[in-house]
Design an enzyme around this catalytic site. Structure first.
Site, mmCIF file in Angstrom:
data_model
loop_
_atom_site.group_PDB
_atom_site.id
_atom_site.type_symbol
_atom_site.label_atom_id
_atom_site.label_comp_id
_atom_site.label_asym_id
_atom_site.label_seq_id
_atom_site.Cartn_x
_atom_site.Cartn_y
_atom_site.Cartn_z
ATOM 1 N N CYS A 125 0.851 -1.190 0.000
ATOM 2 C CA CYS A 125 0.000 0.000 0.000
ATOM 3 C C CYS A 125 0.884 1.237 0.000
ATOM 4 O O CYS A 125 1.850 1.308 0.760
ATOM 5 C CB CYS A 125 -0.891 -0.022 1.246
ATOM 6 S SG CYS A 125 -1.986 1.405 1.359
ATOM 7 N N HIS A 171 -9.177 -3.705 -1.873
ATOM 8 C CA HIS A 171 -8.137 -2.942 -1.167
ATOM 9 C C HIS A 171 -8.453 -1.443 -1.222
ATOM 10 O O HIS A 171 -8.419 -0.750 -0.196
ATOM 11 C CB HIS A 171 -6.767 -3.242 -1.785
ATOM 12 C CG HIS A 171 -5.631 -2.435 -1.217
ATOM 13 N ND1 HIS A 171 -4.575 -3.009 -0.540
ATOM 14 C CD2 HIS A 171 -5.377 -1.101 -1.234
ATOM 15 C CE1 HIS A 171 -3.736 -2.053 -0.146
ATOM 16 N NE2 HIS A 171 -4.193 -0.886 -0.565
ATOM 17 N N GLU A 172 -8.763 -0.956 -2.426
ATOM 18 C CA GLU A 172 -8.977 0.487 -2.584
ATOM 19 C C GLU A 172 -10.242 0.941 -1.849
ATOM 20 O O GLU A 172 -10.246 1.987 -1.201
ATOM 21 C CB GLU A 172 -9.050 0.867 -4.061
ATOM 22 C CG GLU A 172 -7.757 0.640 -4.840
ATOM 23 C CD GLU A 172 -6.531 1.244 -4.186
ATOM 24 O OE1 GLU A 172 -6.644 2.281 -3.490
ATOM 25 O OE2 GLU A 172 -5.444 0.681 -4.343
HETATM 26 NI NI NI Z 1 -3.608 1.089 -0.169
#
Ligand code: NI
Length: 183
Positions: free
Chosen positions: A98, A140-141
């Site tokens: 990330c 994830h986003e």
């Molecule tokens: Ni991220």
């Protein structure tokens, strides 16, 4: 073109639920989204969520390279107010990284098959289905919009590692580790 500073783990903006966007077609939003794209490209990410550039609104951008999606690229996609629905209970684990947690990586379970809907910058609603890496990137986003970073989704913290150390250790054993997500 503006490359924006990326908020890192610990920042309050990454911990809270981001606000719905009232008017996805607002022309002012387009300029901000272009800055998000410039920032993602500059950081070599495949995705970026607005809270990562300190704007607490439900906006995500991402793309999926063909090599990570069975040879079919998912072009740059701008999602406003996205909603994810898992299509079944199956999950898989993959290494994620990330931009807000630089240098680290860890194994994260995610739904394998999802449907997601969002508004585009004209305000139109778009619905897609996704699996595997494509589904992972979207999950994830969108987690960034609800104040979650991937370490909070890990089932076993023993896989949390510095990416370069993990790569070196794998290489020494003649293995390669595919790091799945940088967004
Ligand atoms: Ni991220």
């Amino acid at each position: 073109m503006s490359v924006l500073p990326i908020a890192r783990m610990g920042a309050d903006v990454l911990k809270r639920r981001a606000a719905e966007v009232a008017d996805p077609a607002d022309p002012a939003l387009g300029a901000f989204v272009q800055d998000m794209i410039d920032t993602m490209v500059d950081a070599h990410g495949v995705g970026l969520a607005a809270p990562q550039v300190s704007r607490s609104e439900r906006i995500v951008i991402f793309f999926v390279p063909a090599a990570r999606n069975g040879g079919v690229e998912v072009p740059l996609t701008v999602m406003v107010n996205p909603v994810i629905t898992p299509l079944d209970e199956s999950k898989n684990e993959g290494y994620e990284a990330c931009l807000s947690v630089p240098g680290l990586t860890g194994l994260v379970p995610r739904y394998t098959n999802i449907r997601y809907s969002y508004q585009d910058l004209t305000g139109a609603t778009v619905t897609r289905e996704a699996k595997d890496f494509h589904a992972r990137v979207v999950q994830h986003e969108c987690d960034h919009l609800d104040g979650f970073l991937y370490p909070q989704r890990m089932a076993d913290m023993t896989s949390l590692a510095f990416a370069d150390v993990l790569q070196s250790a794998a290489k020494a054993k003649g293995q390669t580790v595919e790091l799945d997500e940088e967004g």
